[in-house]
Design an enzyme around this catalytic site. Structure first.
Site, PDB file in Angstrom:
ATOM      1  N   ARG A 109       0.869  -1.184   0.000  1.00  0.00           N
ATOM      2  CA  ARG A 109       0.000   0.000   0.000  1.00  0.00           C
ATOM      3  C   ARG A 109       0.904   1.232   0.000  1.00  0.00           C
ATOM      4  NH1 ARG A 109      -3.203  -0.730  -1.855  1.00  0.00           N
ATOM      5  NH2 ARG A 109      -4.586  -2.033  -0.639  1.00  0.00           N
TER       6      ARG A 109
ATOM      7  N   HIS B 204      -8.356   3.521  -3.144  1.00  0.00           N
ATOM      8  CA  HIS B 204      -8.605   4.027  -1.785  1.00  0.00           C
ATOM      9  C   HIS B 204      -8.641   5.536  -1.767  1.00  0.00           C
ATOM     10  CE1 HIS B 204      -6.468   0.256  -1.544  1.00  0.00           C
ATOM     11  NE2 HIS B 204      -7.127   0.025  -0.443  1.00  0.00           N
TER      12      HIS B 204
ATOM     13  N   LYS C 108     -11.852  -3.746  -5.636  1.00  0.00           N
ATOM     14  CA  LYS C 108     -12.053  -3.264  -4.255  1.00  0.00           C
ATOM     15  C   LYS C 108     -12.026  -1.738  -4.203  1.00  0.00           C
ATOM     16  CE  LYS C 108      -8.593  -3.511  -1.558  1.00  0.00           C
ATOM     17  NZ  LYS C 108      -7.498  -3.960  -0.711  1.00  0.00           N
TER      18      LYS C 108
ATOM     19  N   ARG D 174     -18.641  -3.083   6.589  1.00  0.00           N
ATOM     20  CA  ARG D 174     -17.718  -4.141   7.019  1.00  0.00           C
ATOM     21  C   ARG D 174     -18.476  -5.354   7.566  1.00  0.00           C
ATOM     22  NH1 ARG D 174     -12.468  -2.288   6.969  1.00  0.00           N
ATOM     23  NH2 ARG D 174     -12.119  -0.056   7.174  1.00  0.00           N
TER      24      ARG D 174
ATOM     25  N   SER E  31      -5.167  -2.026  10.119  1.00  0.00           N
ATOM     26  CA  SER E  31      -4.500  -1.386   8.991  1.00  0.00           C
ATOM     27  C   SER E  31      -5.347  -0.280   8.380  1.00  0.00           C
ATOM     28  CB  SER E  31      -4.146  -2.438   7.928  1.00  0.00           C
ATOM     29  OG  SER E  31      -5.308  -3.001   7.387  1.00  0.00           O
TER      30      SER E  31
ATOM     31  N   GLN F  95     -11.928  -0.867  11.249  1.00  0.00           N
ATOM     32  CA  GLN F  95     -11.923  -2.336  11.203  1.00  0.00           C
ATOM     33  C   GLN F  95     -12.386  -2.900  12.541  1.00  0.00           C
ATOM     34  OE1 GLN F  95      -7.861  -3.221  10.141  1.00  0.00           O
ATOM     35  NE2 GLN F  95      -8.278  -3.088   7.945  1.00  0.00           N
TER      36      GLN F  95
END
Ligand SMILES: O=C1C[C@@](O)(C(=O)O)C[C@@H](O)[C@@H]1O
Length: 231
Positions: free
Chosen positions: A65, A121, A146, A186, A205, A209
């Site tokens: 990333r 992203h 994604k 999520r 990350s 999350q």
């Protein structure tokens, strides 16, 4: 939905035991985040570490990333693509950032689309043109598409999830709204055709999350396995 647990790779025993824990956990895939390690380790040493990992029945996803997309390393396009070429030779899937692609070097010129999680992203906002982003990913026919954004309000979360539901593709899709407001994506993203959730084991990350345990409890009402819709 399946669960993916991110781990930051390094050459310490702490990483090895976190990896063992992930292999024996109830997650479905393990994401190996390589960007932090690439700041300190020689890339070939890193590839050696990866080559001997035994994931058991889990699928591995290798991710570099970069700082363009909220990650921890700065790489030129040439450096980035060279690393992806090496990762494609390992046993696992490879994350590729959509922003690295152009007409001259499409995905297939440096990665294997059937092994690729193509990703976009935005850690600051929710772009207005979500459909344009999904369609840009579609032209490369990756295994997974994604899209992860930061919502400012509930409308942004709804817009992301609706765009995922309406996007017709042969690829699997993942739609993530980060931060607290995005929890629904999520936990229940499959209602909008998003097939995976990133959950923490020991390391987070990205904002928002849930821990793997919390995710499993909320999804199943008990600490059972995810529904195993593996890919
Ligand atoms: O792309 C993603 C999704 C993510 O950003 C998340 O929001 O959970 C976490 C990252 O580790 C992963 O590479």
């Amino acid at each position: 939905m399946i669960t993916i647990v991110p781990l930051f790779v390094d050459d310490t025993e702490t990483f090895q035991s976190a990896f063992e824990e992930a292999v024996h956990s109830r997650c479905d895939w393990i994401e190996l985040r390589l960007d932090r390690a690439l700041n300190d380790l020689d890339p070939f040493r890193l590839l050696e570490i990866l080559a001997v990992l035994d994931p058991g029945d889990k699928r591995l996803l290798y991710t570099i990333r970069t700082d363009r997309e909220g990650g921890e390393i700065s790489l030129t396009d040439t450096e980035y693509k060279e690393l992806v070429r090496h990762l494609c030779r390992l046993n696992g899937l490879v994350d590729v950032e959509l922003s690295r692609l152009d007409h001259e070097e499409p995905l297939a010129s440096f990665s294997n689309p059937e092994q690729t999680v193509l990703s976009f992203h935005d850690f600051d906002q929710t772009p207005a043109d979500l459909d344009v982003i999904w369609h840009a990913m579609e032209t490369h026919h990756p295994l997974v598409q994604k899209l992860a954004i930061m919502p400012r309000d509930k409308q942004d979360v709804d817009r992301l999830l609706e765009s995922c539901r309406q996007h017709r593709t042969e690829s699997r899709k993942i739609a993530i709204a980060m931060g607290e407001q995005g929890t629904v994506s999520r936990l229940w993203g499959d209602a909008w055709d998003s097939f995976a959730a990133f959950c923490t084991l020991s390391q987070s990350s990205a904002p928002g999350q849930l821990s793997l345990e919390e995710w499993l409890v909320k999804r199943t009402g008990k600490n059972g396995p995810s529904d195993g819709t593996n890919c």
